[in-house]
Design an enzyme around this catalytic site. Structure first.
Site, mmCIF file in Angstrom:
data_model
loop_
_atom_site.group_PDB
_atom_site.id
_atom_site.type_symbol
_atom_site.label_atom_id
_atom_site.label_comp_id
_atom_site.label_asym_id
_atom_site.label_seq_id
_atom_site.Cartn_x
_atom_site.Cartn_y
_atom_site.Cartn_z
ATOM 1 N N LYS A 184 46.026 23.525 -14.909
ATOM 2 C CA LYS A 184 46.416 24.940 -14.882
ATOM 3 C C LYS A 184 47.766 25.186 -15.553
ATOM 4 C CE LYS A 184 43.566 25.923 -10.868
ATOM 5 N NZ LYS A 184 42.830 24.641 -10.986
ATOM 6 N N ALA A 205 54.881 14.446 -6.224
ATOM 7 C CA ALA A 205 53.588 15.095 -5.998
ATOM 8 C C ALA A 205 53.721 16.390 -5.203
ATOM 9 C CB ALA A 205 52.646 14.139 -5.271
ATOM 10 N N SER A 262 58.130 14.397 2.830
ATOM 11 C CA SER A 262 57.421 15.678 2.905
ATOM 12 C C SER A 262 58.048 16.532 3.997
ATOM 13 C CB SER A 262 55.929 15.465 3.187
ATOM 14 O OG SER A 262 55.712 15.062 4.516
ATOM 15 N N LYS A 304 51.762 16.407 9.651
ATOM 16 C CA LYS A 304 51.030 15.518 8.749
ATOM 17 C C LYS A 304 51.640 14.125 8.736
ATOM 18 C CE LYS A 304 49.103 18.956 5.554
ATOM 19 N NZ LYS A 304 49.100 19.461 4.157
ATOM 20 N N LEU A 345 53.571 14.788 -11.177
ATOM 21 C CA LEU A 345 52.183 15.212 -11.260
ATOM 22 C C LEU A 345 52.086 16.644 -11.756
ATOM 23 C CD1 LEU A 345 51.945 12.639 -9.592
ATOM 24 C CD2 LEU A 345 50.216 13.776 -8.199
ATOM 25 N N SER A 346 51.199 16.846 -12.726
ATOM 26 C CA SER A 346 50.962 18.182 -13.257
ATOM 27 C C SER A 346 49.527 18.600 -12.944
ATOM 28 C CB SER A 346 51.238 18.195 -14.767
ATOM 29 O OG SER A 346 51.091 19.503 -15.286
ATOM 30 N N VAL A 404 40.816 17.100 -8.359
ATOM 31 C CA VAL A 404 40.643 15.793 -7.728
ATOM 32 C C VAL A 404 39.514 15.911 -6.713
ATOM 33 C CG1 VAL A 404 41.714 13.983 -6.358
ATOM 34 C CG2 VAL A 404 43.066 15.211 -8.060
#
Length: 339
Positions: A133, A87, A40, A45, A129-130, A174
């Site tokens: 939307k 993701a 990331s 984070k 991941l989708s 989620v």
């Protein structure tokens, strides 16, 4: 269950809610995993996550600073990686509407880079991941994620003799994830006693972090390449969420934000020609695939959905109630929540 013994897994956007949940699940169920790489761009984070998962207790974990916009960095990170879970994305609809070029660079350019980096290394399986939307999108975020979905699905067409498999998972909100409505409402109730409602008719699909993790792991284990998996999950009404969290709060209607739908979709009638019911999930199959359809149907006891079938949060057959939402909030979002 997929055996991850001595395997290396990399999660882009690994410091997000789902990334953390995936890492917890893998460590609990596959302690013999060789490496878990958190990729990331947010060093803060990663620093905070390293406090939750310290290296002396979890020597399998590696923290890798990098942006999916940087293909060379991805190639470096993917060395000796078996499985990639993608993701990372810009996810906030209104921010994407205001900063479209940045959203495109991350969600589309980043997807292209992940695909290319996988081909340049020895990655075996990829799950991207989708979002709901991305189905019949009306906002830029959804349009970029639909494009990303197409890139990952089409990657199976150009792999040649490479045994790599690319698949996609698509789901709704989620429960309790960063920026989602439930923690937003809980904070609003505590600080202001006011829950702003965009539209009283609004509905959304609902999935727990646990459900999201199980779906990713299912795709990682069972995908043949090119499937877009959709879970069978309940919907909720925004007014029921507001009632569950703050029955005594004021609930002013503030209007729909740019790019927002009243109801979300995950399968359109046009998708029905390629959609199969697998039991716990639906799978939208690619128009072009490298495997035998009859073998797929037999292996998964897959049943073709009727032509014209659609999966819409406003027309769902399964619904959360005010009471069920309260129990789910306490279980999945806030253990101190009073039912």
């Amino acid at each position: 269950m997929l055996d991850l013994t001595d395997k290396s897994i990399l999660i882009t956007g690994g410091t997000g809610s789902l990334g953390k949940a995936l890492i917890t699940h893998i460590l609990n169920n596959n302690p013999e995993v060789r490496r878990l790489i958190v990729y990331s761009r947010d060093e803060q984070k990663q620093f905070q996550m390293a406090q939750e998962f310290p290296s002396d207790k979890f020597p399998q974990i590696r923290y890798f600073i990098g942006d999916v916009r940087d293909k060379d960095r991805l190639i470096r990170a993917f060395q000796d990686v078996n499985y990639v879970i993608h993701a990372a994305a810009m996810k906030h609809v209104h921010i994407a509407e205001y900063n479209p070029d940045e959203c495109i660079k991350t969600n589309i350019g980043g997807a292209e880079n992940v695909v290319e980096a996988c081909f340049k290394t020895n990655v075996e399986r990829v799950v991207a991941l989708s979002t709901d939307k991305a189905c019949a999108p009306i906002n830029l975020y959804g349009a970029t994620k639909l494009t990303s979905d197409k890139l990952f699905i089409a990657a199976n067409n150009i792999k040649g003799e490479n045994p790599i498999r690319f698949s996609v998972v698509r789901y709704g909100n989620v429960m309790g994830s960063n920026g989602s409505v439930i923690p937003f409402f809980i904070k609003k109730k505590k600080n202001e006693g006011v829950l702003p409602i965009t539209d009283k008719r609004m509905t959304r699909f609902n999935i727990s972090l646990k459900g999201g993790v199980e779906m990713v792991m299912h795709a990682l284990e069972h995908a043949w390449g090119g499937e877009l998996f959709v879970p069978k999950i309940p919907s909720y009404k925004i007014m029921d969420v507001a009632e569950a969290i703050g029955p005594k709060c004021k609930k002013p209607v503030v209007g729909i934000r740019p790019g927002e739908k009243v109801h979300e979709e995950m399968i359109t009638p046009s998708d029905s020609f390629y959609t199969y019911d697998l039991g716990k999930y639906y799978a939208i199959l690619p128009a072009t695939h490298q495997w035998n359809l009859n073998n797929f149907i037999e292996t998964f006891s897959a049943v073709k959905v009727p032509q014209g079938f659609s999966y819409n949060s406003g027309k769902n057959e399964e619904w959360e109630t005010v009471d069920s939402l309260r129990y789910l909030i306490k279980e999945h979002v806030d253990a101190t929540f009073e039912i």
